[in-house]
Design an enzyme around this catalytic site. Structure first.
Site, PDB file in Angstrom:
ATOM      1  CB  THR A  74      -0.816  -0.200   1.134  1.00 30.48           C
ATOM      2  OG1 THR A  74      -1.815  -1.226   1.161  1.00 30.48           O
ATOM      3  CG2 THR A  74      -1.695   1.008   1.212  1.00 30.48           C
ATOM      4  CG  LEU A 158      -5.250  -0.835   7.670  1.00 28.37           C
ATOM      5  CD1 LEU A 158      -3.508  -0.987   7.590  1.00 28.37           C
ATOM      6  CD2 LEU A 158      -5.610  -2.191   7.514  1.00 28.37           C
ATOM      7  CB  THR A 232       0.975  -2.037  12.862  1.00 27.00           C
ATOM      8  OG1 THR A 232      -0.275  -1.386  12.783  1.00 27.00           O
ATOM      9  CG2 THR A 232       1.064  -2.956  13.964  1.00 27.00           C
ATOM     10  CB  ALA A 233       1.561   2.892  10.360  1.00 30.75           C
ATOM     11  NE  ARG A 234       5.867   2.244   4.969  1.00 34.55           N
ATOM     12  CZ  ARG A 234       5.080   1.424   4.740  1.00 34.55           C
ATOM     13  NH1 ARG A 234       4.559   0.520   5.504  1.00 34.55           N
ATOM     14  NH2 ARG A 234       4.855   0.870   3.446  1.00 34.55           N
ATOM     15  CG  ASP A 258       5.002  -5.413  12.170  1.00 33.55           C
ATOM     16  OD1 ASP A 258       5.830  -6.306  12.528  1.00 33.55           O
ATOM     17  OD2 ASP A 258       4.619  -5.015  10.995  1.00 33.55           O
ATOM     18  CD  GLU A 263      10.935  -1.553   8.488  1.00 39.91           C
ATOM     19  OE1 GLU A 263      10.019  -1.328   9.270  1.00 39.91           O
ATOM     20  OE2 GLU A 263      10.584  -1.985   7.357  1.00 39.91           O
ATOM     21  CG  HIS A 285       7.560  -4.177   7.946  1.00 35.11           C
ATOM     22  ND1 HIS A 285       7.834  -2.895   7.568  1.00 35.11           N
ATOM     23  CD2 HIS A 285       6.052  -4.226   7.436  1.00 35.11           C
ATOM     24  CE1 HIS A 285       7.047  -2.209   6.854  1.00 35.11           C
ATOM     25  NE2 HIS A 285       5.960  -3.010   6.826  1.00 35.11           N
ATOM     26  CB  VAL A 286       5.511 -10.157  10.340  1.00 33.42           C
ATOM     27  CG1 VAL A 286       6.860 -10.390   9.682  1.00 33.42           C
ATOM     28  CG2 VAL A 286       5.663 -10.015  11.711  1.00 33.42           C
ATOM     29  CB  ALA A 287       1.429  -5.827  11.136  1.00 34.07           C
TER      30      ALA A 287
END
Length: 318
Positions: A74, A158, A232-234, A258, A263, A285-287
């Protein structure tokens, strides 16, 4: 014939299927692509697929054949969209695929922290339960979600789904007005009020120049209820150094992240230095990455490509 190049196929799990387009094409996959390999690998390609590999203005200027960039996510902050527009390159993204996986991960972090699951698991592994002499013990505080106030930053799909789940838990939900903006209507809670009254704050915003570092020292000092911070965004949405200081000073009670500013993270990343604390949970980063969500993403990704070639483009951001 279209030449399609996927720069970072390994960002999707190997069991995820990528349906091949019906039109004549050449399809090339690379598990990983470094910055200095992008231009060479996309040479002659008409369609590029990337999840996190950046496409910079310098690289795009070297790709006269490129017509379309299909982002396998996204967020499109890895793409220089202004440069794409100058070169007549269209860009699409993926939408709506994470409506279950990201909110569920958000609540997994929330529940684990509110109920001190990490600390109690460690106690069991370290023999504390066995030593206690009774059926349970109370080494760490346990709190319910019911009755708590949840501040949500980001009112998209979300954020809305997180609000639905929160209400099922019996939480009071506040959607934060955009930082530094007023006049967004009665459905929004003023930014400062959200900071001061929330027991948990969860972030579901895109990363833009305006949102980068939206939570920093000033914001943490305004959090009167010492909330949990869930992201869980950025990673760039939160000042990580200020976050660790806020945790050390007791301005917040715990963090579930997350996403990080870089990364994979360097060893000296501020959050990696505190990752073993029981009130800190960092996931890689697996959400977004349930198998169901990844397959939905892959199907939409290939449909975006098919529709572009058929002159019926969808999900365009440029």
């Amino acid at each position: 014939m279209e030449k399609i190049v996927f720069l970072d196929r390994a960002t999707l799990a190997p069991q995820i299927r990528l349906s091949r387009p019906l039109f004549e094409h050449e399809f090339i996959e690379y598990d990983h692509t470094s910055a200095d390999q992008v231009a060479a690998r996309l040479a002659g390609a008409s369609i590029a697929i990337t999840n996190k590999v950046p496409l910079t203005a310098e690289v795009l200027a070297q790709l006269p054949a490129l017509k379309f960039v299909a982002v396998a996510a996204t967020g499109t902050d890895c793409i220089d969209k202004a440069a794409c527009e100058r070169h007549g390159i269209r860009v699409s993204n993926i939408r709506g695929y994470a409506v279950n996986t990201v909110p569920e991960h958000t609540f997994a972090l929330m529940l684990a922290l509110r109920r001190n699951l990490i600390a109690y698991r460690d106690d069991v592994l370290n023999g504390e339960w066995q030593k206690s002499g009774q059926f349970c013990f109370f080494n760490h505080p346990i709190h319910d979600l019911g009755g708590m106030t949840l501040g949500i930053i980001g009112e998209g799909v979300l954020g809305q789904r997180v609000a639905e789940i929160a209400k099922a838990f019996g939480m009071r939900v506040l959607f934060a007005a955009h930082k530094g903006r007023e006049g967004l209507g009665p459905l929004y809670t003023p930014w400062e009020e959200m900071l001061a009254t929330s027991d948990v704050i969860t972030i579901h915003s895109p990363l833009t120049p305006q949102t980068r570092g939206m939570l920093s020292t000033t914001e943490f000092r305004a959090m009167k209820r010492k909330p949990l911070i869930i992201n869980t965004a950025r990673g760039g949405l939160v000042d990580e150094d200020a976050l660790v200081r806020a945790l050390d000073e007791g301005l917040i009670s715990g963090i579930g992240f997350d996403v990080l500013s870089s990364e994979p993270p360097d060893d000296d990343n501020p959050l990696m230095k505190i990752a073993k604390r029981p009130n800190v949970i960092v996931t890689p980063h697996v959400a977004w990455a349930s198998d169901e969500a990844q397959q939905s993403l892959a199907d939409q990704l290939m449909d975006n490509i098919h529709r572009f070639v058929c002159a019926e483009p969808v999900n365009l951001v440029v």
